[in-house]
Design a protein around this motif. Structure first.
Motif, PDB file in Angstrom:
ATOM      1  N   CYS A 123      10.177  18.720  35.753  1.00 42.86           N
ATOM      2  CA  CYS A 123       9.602  19.993  36.195  1.00 42.86           C
ATOM      3  C   CYS A 123       9.487  20.077  37.714  1.00 42.86           C
ATOM      4  CB  CYS A 123       8.246  20.236  35.527  1.00 42.86           C
ATOM      5  SG  CYS A 123       8.406  20.567  33.754  1.00 42.86           S
ATOM      6  N   GLU A 124       9.562  18.942  38.427  1.00 42.13           N
ATOM      7  CA  GLU A 124       9.514  18.965  39.888  1.00 42.13           C
ATOM      8  C   GLU A 124      10.746  19.630  40.506  1.00 42.13           C
ATOM      9  OE1 GLU A 124       8.612  15.291  41.852  1.00 42.13           O
ATOM     10  OE2 GLU A 124       7.040  14.800  40.402  1.00 42.13           O
ATOM     11  N   THR A 146      11.977  22.387  39.468  1.00 42.06           N
ATOM     12  CA  THR A 146      11.844  23.808  39.155  1.00 42.06           C
ATOM     13  C   THR A 146      13.023  24.299  38.295  1.00 42.06           C
ATOM     14  OG1 THR A 146      10.949  23.975  41.397  1.00 42.06           O
ATOM     15  CG2 THR A 146      11.151  26.023  40.171  1.00 42.06           C
ATOM     16  N   ASP A 151      11.379  31.908  37.377  1.00 42.35           N
ATOM     17  CA  ASP A 151      10.063  32.111  38.001  1.00 42.35           C
ATOM     18  C   ASP A 151       8.960  32.473  37.007  1.00 42.35           C
ATOM     19  OD1 ASP A 151      10.946  31.480  40.529  1.00 42.35           O
ATOM     20  OD2 ASP A 151      11.441  33.551  41.046  1.00 42.35           O
ATOM     21  N   CYS A 186      11.132  25.329  28.773  1.00 44.61           N
ATOM     22  CA  CYS A 186      10.789  26.508  29.566  1.00 44.61           C
ATOM     23  C   CYS A 186      10.239  27.544  28.595  1.00 44.61           C
ATOM     24  CB  CYS A 186      12.017  27.064  30.288  1.00 44.61           C
ATOM     25  SG  CYS A 186      12.719  25.947  31.516  1.00 44.61           S
ATOM     26  N   CYS A 207       7.021  25.433  32.770  1.00 46.72           N
ATOM     27  CA  CYS A 207       7.776  24.208  32.508  1.00 46.72           C
ATOM     28  C   CYS A 207       6.843  23.130  31.968  1.00 46.72           C
ATOM     29  CB  CYS A 207       8.431  23.725  33.797  1.00 46.72           C
ATOM     30  SG  CYS A 207       9.416  22.225  33.581  1.00 46.72           S
ATOM     31  N   TRP A 233      12.882  18.866  29.128  1.00 44.68           N
ATOM     32  CA  TRP A 233      11.788  19.784  29.423  1.00 44.68           C
ATOM     33  C   TRP A 233      11.931  21.046  28.595  1.00 44.68           C
ATOM     34  CZ3 TRP A 233      15.933  18.867  32.560  1.00 44.68           C
ATOM     35  CH2 TRP A 233      16.754  19.966  32.869  1.00 44.68           C
ATOM     36  N   GLU A 252       8.767  31.715  33.863  1.00 44.60           N
ATOM     37  CA  GLU A 252       8.647  30.759  32.769  1.00 44.60           C
ATOM     38  C   GLU A 252       7.780  29.566  33.178  1.00 44.60           C
ATOM     39  OE1 GLU A 252      13.016  31.442  30.711  1.00 44.60           O
ATOM     40  OE2 GLU A 252      12.776  29.829  32.173  1.00 44.60           O
ATOM     41  N   THR A 265      17.981  23.959  38.969  1.00 49.34           N
ATOM     42  CA  THR A 265      16.936  24.719  39.638  1.00 49.34           C
ATOM     43  C   THR A 265      17.056  26.173  39.213  1.00 49.34           C
ATOM     44  OG1 THR A 265      16.955  23.220  41.531  1.00 49.34           O
ATOM     45  CG2 THR A 265      15.985  25.380  41.880  1.00 49.34           C
ATOM     46  N   ARG A 266      15.959  26.708  38.693  1.00 46.02           N
ATOM     47  CA  ARG A 266      15.909  28.083  38.204  1.00 46.02           C
ATOM     48  C   ARG A 266      17.070  28.408  37.249  1.00 46.02           C
ATOM     49  NH1 ARG A 266      13.668  28.010  42.985  1.00 46.02           N
ATOM     50  NH2 ARG A 266      11.608  28.892  43.253  1.00 46.02           N
ATOM     51  N   CYS A 269      13.032  25.970  35.458  1.00 45.30           N
ATOM     52  CA  CYS A 269      12.835  27.232  34.733  1.00 45.30           C
ATOM     53  C   CYS A 269      12.869  28.422  35.694  1.00 45.30           C
ATOM     54  CB  CYS A 269      11.499  27.202  33.995  1.00 45.30           C
ATOM     55  SG  CYS A 269      11.334  25.785  32.872  1.00 45.30           S
TER      56      CYS A 269
END
Length: 125
Positions: free
Chosen positions: A90-91, A93, A97, A112, A101, A110, A99, A72-73, A95
């Protein structure tokens, strides 16, 4: 007089027991993570190819029921196990904020994409 000695002996034994209990709890706590948290154990970077850096990291997580280690992030985190099973990366999260995905075509990872166009690709093994 003997009653006083017995009381002192019992008090000393109780103090020793409490000290051992505190020491035991401290030893256990040092190697354990709090529930729902992760830490990076190893991080390797390979910059031998021009314009390309390959980074591999290993994380250790203590996830709650229904969660599994994920990202996450751009940091290791505990995420819903459904995200991993469905490969909808991508669910979670992954990447930062700013960026964007996108899933890889074969759902093996994935990308970013930063506002400047730089792309970071992550594959899951």
């Amino acid at each position: 007089m003997q009653l006083l000695r017995l009381a002192w002996a019992l008090t000393a034994a109780a103090v020793c027991f409490l000290l051992l209990l505190l020491l035991h709890n401290q030893i256990l706590r040092e190697g354990q993570l709090a529930a729902g948290t992760c830490e990076i154990v190893t991080l390797d970077r390979d910059s031998s190819q021009p314009k390309r850096t390959i980074a591999r990291q290993t994380a250790r997580c203590a996830c709650r029921k229904g969660q599994i280690a994920g990202t996450t992030r751009a940091r290791p985190a505990c995420v819903n196990v459904h995200i991993i099973r469905s490969r909808q990366w991508c669910e979670m999260t992954p990447c930062l904020d700013e960026e964007g995905c996108d899933l890889l075509v074969n759902r093996s990872g994935w990308t970013c994409t930063q506002p400047g166009g730089r792309v970071k690709t992550t594959t899951v093994s």
